[in-house]
Design a protein around this motif. Structure first.
Motif, PDB file in Angstrom:
ATOM      1  N   TYR A 191       6.959   9.115  -9.003  1.00 13.01           N
ATOM      2  CA  TYR A 191       5.542   8.749  -8.967  1.00 13.01           C
ATOM      3  C   TYR A 191       5.166   7.728 -10.041  1.00 13.01           C
ATOM      4  CZ  TYR A 191       3.809  11.828  -5.305  1.00 13.01           C
ATOM      5  OH  TYR A 191       3.541  12.408  -4.086  1.00 13.01           O
ATOM      6  N   GLN A 192       5.748   7.839 -11.227  1.00 15.33           N
ATOM      7  CA  GLN A 192       5.371   6.925 -12.302  1.00 15.33           C
ATOM      8  C   GLN A 192       5.657   5.478 -11.917  1.00 15.33           C
ATOM      9  OE1 GLN A 192       7.028   7.891 -16.119  1.00 15.33           O
ATOM     10  NE2 GLN A 192       6.086   6.139 -17.158  1.00 15.33           N
ATOM     11  N   LEU A 193       6.844   5.222 -11.373  1.00 14.81           N
ATOM     12  CA  LEU A 193       7.174   3.865 -10.934  1.00 14.81           C
ATOM     13  C   LEU A 193       6.368   3.483  -9.695  1.00 14.81           C
ATOM     14  CD1 LEU A 193       8.987   1.299 -11.014  1.00 14.81           C
ATOM     15  CD2 LEU A 193      10.549   2.524  -9.484  1.00 14.81           C
ATOM     16  N   LEU A 195       3.469   4.321  -8.630  1.00 15.24           N
ATOM     17  CA  LEU A 195       2.048   4.044  -8.838  1.00 15.24           C
ATOM     18  C   LEU A 195       1.806   2.928  -9.843  1.00 15.24           C
ATOM     19  CD1 LEU A 195       0.723   7.722  -8.902  1.00 15.24           C
ATOM     20  CD2 LEU A 195       0.616   6.088  -7.010  1.00 15.24           C
ATOM     21  N   SER A 196       2.884   2.343 -10.352  1.00 19.28           N
ATOM     22  CA  SER A 196       2.757   1.253 -11.315  1.00 19.28           C
ATOM     23  C   SER A 196       2.561  -0.071 -10.580  1.00 19.28           C
ATOM     24  CB  SER A 196       4.013   1.181 -12.187  1.00 19.28           C
ATOM     25  OG  SER A 196       5.119   0.704 -11.428  1.00 19.28           O
ATOM     26  N   ASN A 197       2.573  -1.156 -11.342  1.00 17.43           N
ATOM     27  CA  ASN A 197       2.443  -2.492 -10.755  1.00 17.43           C
ATOM     28  C   ASN A 197       3.795  -3.122 -10.448  1.00 17.43           C
ATOM     29  OD1 ASN A 197      -0.410  -2.524 -10.853  1.00 17.43           O
ATOM     30  ND2 ASN A 197      -0.353  -3.101 -13.023  1.00 17.43           N
ATOM     31  N   ALA A 198       4.822  -2.297 -10.313  1.00 19.83           N
ATOM     32  CA  ALA A 198       6.154  -2.810  -9.994  1.00 19.83           C
ATOM     33  C   ALA A 198       6.135  -3.524  -8.644  1.00 19.83           C
ATOM     34  CB  ALA A 198       7.167  -1.669  -9.975  1.00 19.83           C
ATOM     35  N   GLU A 202      11.360  -3.788  -6.434  1.00 18.59           N
ATOM     36  CA  GLU A 202      11.731  -2.811  -7.464  1.00 18.59           C
ATOM     37  C   GLU A 202      11.498  -1.385  -6.970  1.00 18.59           C
ATOM     38  OE1 GLU A 202      10.893  -4.887 -11.753  1.00 18.59           O
ATOM     39  OE2 GLU A 202       9.144  -4.531 -10.472  1.00 18.59           O
ATOM     40  N   ILE A 203      10.388  -1.182  -6.280  1.00 25.77           N
ATOM     41  CA  ILE A 203      10.088   0.154  -5.747  1.00 25.77           C
ATOM     42  C   ILE A 203      11.129   0.551  -4.711  1.00 25.77           C
ATOM     43  CG2 ILE A 203       8.429   1.455  -4.348  1.00 25.77           C
ATOM     44  CD1 ILE A 203       6.198  -0.100  -5.784  1.00 25.77           C
ATOM     45  N   LYS A 286      -1.173  -0.266  -1.115  1.00 28.07           N
ATOM     46  CA  LYS A 286      -2.128   0.087  -2.170  1.00 28.07           C
ATOM     47  C   LYS A 286      -3.451  -0.640  -1.973  1.00 28.07           C
ATOM     48  CE  LYS A 286       1.481   0.967  -5.623  1.00 28.07           C
ATOM     49  NZ  LYS A 286       2.216   0.414  -6.783  1.00 28.07           N
ATOM     50  N   ASP A 297      -2.189   8.472  -4.358  1.00 27.18           N
ATOM     51  CA  ASP A 297      -1.311   9.569  -4.766  1.00 27.18           C
ATOM     52  C   ASP A 297      -1.620  10.862  -4.018  1.00 27.18           C
ATOM     53  OD1 ASP A 297      -3.691  10.104  -5.978  1.00 27.18           O
ATOM     54  OD2 ASP A 297      -2.890  10.364  -8.007  1.00 27.18           O
TER      55      ASP A 297
END
Length: 706
Positions: A191-193, A195-198, A202-203, A286, A297
């Motif tokens: 979840y940390q990755l 929900l990031s701006n990656a 990368e996701i 998103k 989420d």
């Protein structure tokens, strides 16, 4: 049969007697001459598997004694038991026919029992007659619920087993419920990755490196033993295909080829599932979540693992056709009514339609009247020229683009191939005509003429059935997806079924943008700029504050080519500024005959969101109702009005427009930008369309010129 009631083991003796003589135990096949056991069958599946191995004398013995029907009755399999009890096995010569009867009855019974039921996936029970199962205890998601709903409709309509020579069913499907997604995300700490701006790449890479629950491996191997076709791995989130939010098409769907190595297949399927999970957190997803005021989420993803409809053609795999249908048609032509529904169909995978390709559009209740093939010119210009298929090369690995392993091929590449039979016609350039077969050296044109006009395959009745039954069951207008396989000509001539239609999805047509307020449609005439009683399209058109119109007072039919060039220049500037407008003019827009209207091409008016044909006092041409741009109108949702105020059919307030300051003005064309967007509404069911004056009209002289 006698039992000693004084026996000390009476309960045991009674149990043995019941199990051995009343059909509650195993079905013991005996040799009638010796009484010896030949084989023992424990389940209906065992009987189906071994029925052709039962000796004729034993089969005759057990059937004559009603042993088979008794054994079936004891297991509450009443439909098969009734038929077997009624059948009279008169001689040993009938043994082969009786074996086939038993086998066919079991197959039909198992299919009937499996329909309309979302069974728990059990690897030791999943077989070729299993239709729909789930792994996990969570939700099926939107598409999963829709598929279960379709299966229940089919179960209630036995005609689907033989609908005019074809069968209608859902593809074999297994759903990974949302709890598998929750476990995958939590166990891999994603979840940390996510929900990031990656970046999307990368996701995806992080998700591909993560591990699915180990217990799924044996289930997947059991699936591979049954399914010998490519698999589609489709998203089925909680929000997809909901009644109130249009989430369809937001997340990924991957297709993987069938390979014989189960471990290679396991790798492909696992990566496809992870790819769909990753697509929940891509930038576009998103952004869409934010636009629809949902919290990302809180989104949960189920997965549908489904057989891809189609057949192998060399190294490519694709269905004969794929299509979508809607039970409401907001662009009816000729005798069509809005309630007749509409469908779009194309050769190959449905991606061609999703991407806005030139699919064939028809009404299932008027299949012999297809606008795109009504003239040679339209057929050559507005029909499908290429199609999508699934390739077998996936060595490059998975990509953010879920179509990375799909192959695009020209229709002409398959000229003469049986894969296109019944769906194409051949253009005879010497005689400027279409010949409705797949022979000769001319260009192949996708007309579906043999199917829609000559009824060689019941596509139109089947689509009408699915739309009608779907709408009745759901209680509201629906949209469906379908695909089909047409059997080759040899099979059809041999008396086999004509093919198979697979009902892939159903969803309600509910979009709040489609809701048009009665206050707009019923506004008084003094508030109206345009009113049409023969309007095409549906819903409210927002944020349009500009009208481009051909000046009625100075119109010269000899200058239509010059007018077309001028409008093309104006449109190019609107495209550059990312603006849209209403386009109004006399005669037919897009005609090739300058005497009948303005001879523009679609790219020259592409920024128009509403187009109107308005008759003039001395220039009254039979309206085209958008036929020249019909494919573009339906693809982009552009409204089309026909107005003839001189015969009392509609309103066109030219005085109001002439009184507004011009943003651009020439001898033939005016561009008027109003101070606020115009309320625009179209009721596609009634064919009524209205454009109202803004409630706050101000001076616009400060707006920069085009």
């Amino acid at each position: 049969m006698f039992i000693d009631k004084n026996s000390k083991k009476l309960p045991v003796d009674l149990g043995d007697a019941i199990m051995g003589n009343f059909g509650f135990g195993d079905f013991v096949i005996k040799d009638p001459d010796t009484g010896k056991e030949i084989m023992r069958l424990s389940t209906l599946k065992d009987l189906q598997k071994h029925v052709f191995e039962i000796p004729a004398k034993s089969l005759y013995y057990h059937a004559s004694s009603n042993d088979i029907s008794r054994w079936l009755y004891s297991r509450a399999m009443f439909p098969i038991a009734e038929v077997m009890k009624m059948h009279r096995f008169c001689s040993l010569d009938e043994a082969d026919a009786v074996r086939q009867l038993i086998f066919d009855l079991i197959v039909k019974y198992r299919k009937m029992k499996n329909r309309g039921v979302v069974a728990v996936f059990q690897k030791d029970r999943f077989d070729h007659y299993s239709n729909f199962a789930r792994i996990g205890q969570g939700s099926l998601g939107g598409k999963g619920r829709g598929l279960a709903f379709v299966d229940s409709i089919i179960k209630k309509n036995p005609v689907c087993d033989h609908f005019g020579g074809v069968s209608i069913s859902i593809p074999r499907s297994v759903v990974l419920c949302t709890d598998i997604f929750d476990e995958f995300m939590a166990e891999n700490n994603l979840y940390q990755l996510a929900l990031s701006n990656a970046s999307d790449r990368e996701i995806l890479e992080a998700f591909l490196e993560a591990k699915l629950p180990v217990r799924l491996i044996e289930d997947f191997f059991a699936l591979f033993e049954v399914v010998d076709r490519p698999l589609a791995v489709r998203s089925s989130s909680l929000l997809e295909d909901s009644h109130y939010q249009p989430f369809a098409g937001i997340y990924a769907t991957y297709m993987i080829p069938h390979v014989k190595d189960p471990y290679r297949m396991l790798k492909l399927l696992s990566d496809a599932i992870k790819g769909v999970y990753a697509s929940v957190f891509y930038a576009d997803s998103k952004a869409y979540m934010n636009a629809t005021r949902n919290v990302i989420d809180q989104e949960k993803m189920a997965i549908i693992i489904q057989e891809v409809v189609g057949e192998n053609h060399g190294y490519l795999y694709f269905p004969s056709f794929a299509g979508v249908g809607r039970s409401l048609n907001y662009y009816p032509t000729g005798d069509e009514q809005a309630e007749d529904g509409v469908a779009q169909v194309a050769v190959g995978l449905g991606k061609y339609i999703v991407d806005g390709g030139a699919s064939l559009r028809f009404s299932s209740r008027h299949p012999d009247k297809v606008l795109q093939t009504s003239t040679i010119e339209l057929a050559l210009r507005d029909t499908q020229r290429c199609f999508y298929a699934l390739g077998n090369d996936i060595s490059s690995g998975f990509d953010v683009d879920d179509s990375f392993n799909l192959v695009r091929r020209n229709i002409s590449d398959y000229a003469g191939d049986s894969a296109l039979d019944l769906m194409v016609s051949t253009y005879d350039a010497d005689n400027d005509m279409l010949i409705d077969n797949n022979l000769g050296h001319g260009r192949r044109v996708v007309t579906f003429a043999n199917i829609l006009r000559d009824k060689a395959f019941p596509l139109a009745p089947a689509v009408d059935f699915m739309l009608t039954q779907g709408q009745q069951a759901m209680g509201r207008p629906v949209e469906i997806e379908f695909a089909g396989v047409i059997n080759d000509s040899n099979a059809r001539r041999a008396g086999a079924d004509k093919g198979h239609i697979y009902w892939l999805q159903i969803r309600p047509i509910i979009d709040r943008k489609d809701m048009v307020e009665d206050t707009v449609l019923n506004a008084s005439d003094d508030r109206v700029i345009l009113r049409s009683n023969t309007a095409l399209g549906h819903g409210a058109i927002d944020a349009i504050d500009t009208v481009v119109y051909v000046r009625p007072s100075d119109f010269d039919s000899a200058a239509t080519r010059d007018i077309a060039a001028e409008i093309a220049h104006i449109n190019a500037e609107f495209v550059r500024q990312d603006r849209n407008y209403i386009l109004i003019g006399p005669g037919r827009w897009g005609t090739s005959d300058p005497a009948l209207g303005i001879p523009v091409k679609w790219p020259e008016i592409s920024a128009a969101r509403l187009i109107a044909e308005a008759s003039l006092g001395d220039y009254r041409i039979e309206p085209s109702q958008g036929t020249h741009f019909f494919q573009n109108l339906t693809s982009f949702g552009v409204g089309y009005f026909t107005v003839n105020p001189y015969s009392g059919d509609g309103i066109y307030d030219t005085d109001y427009l002439d009184a507004q300051p011009a943003e651009y003005e020439s001898a033939h064309v005016r561009v008027v930008r109003l101070s606020a967007p115009m309320p625009i509404g179209i009721d596609g069911r009634r064919g009524i369309g209205v454009v109202l004056k803004p409630t706050d009209t101000q001076d616009n002289t400060t707006i920069p010129n085009i």
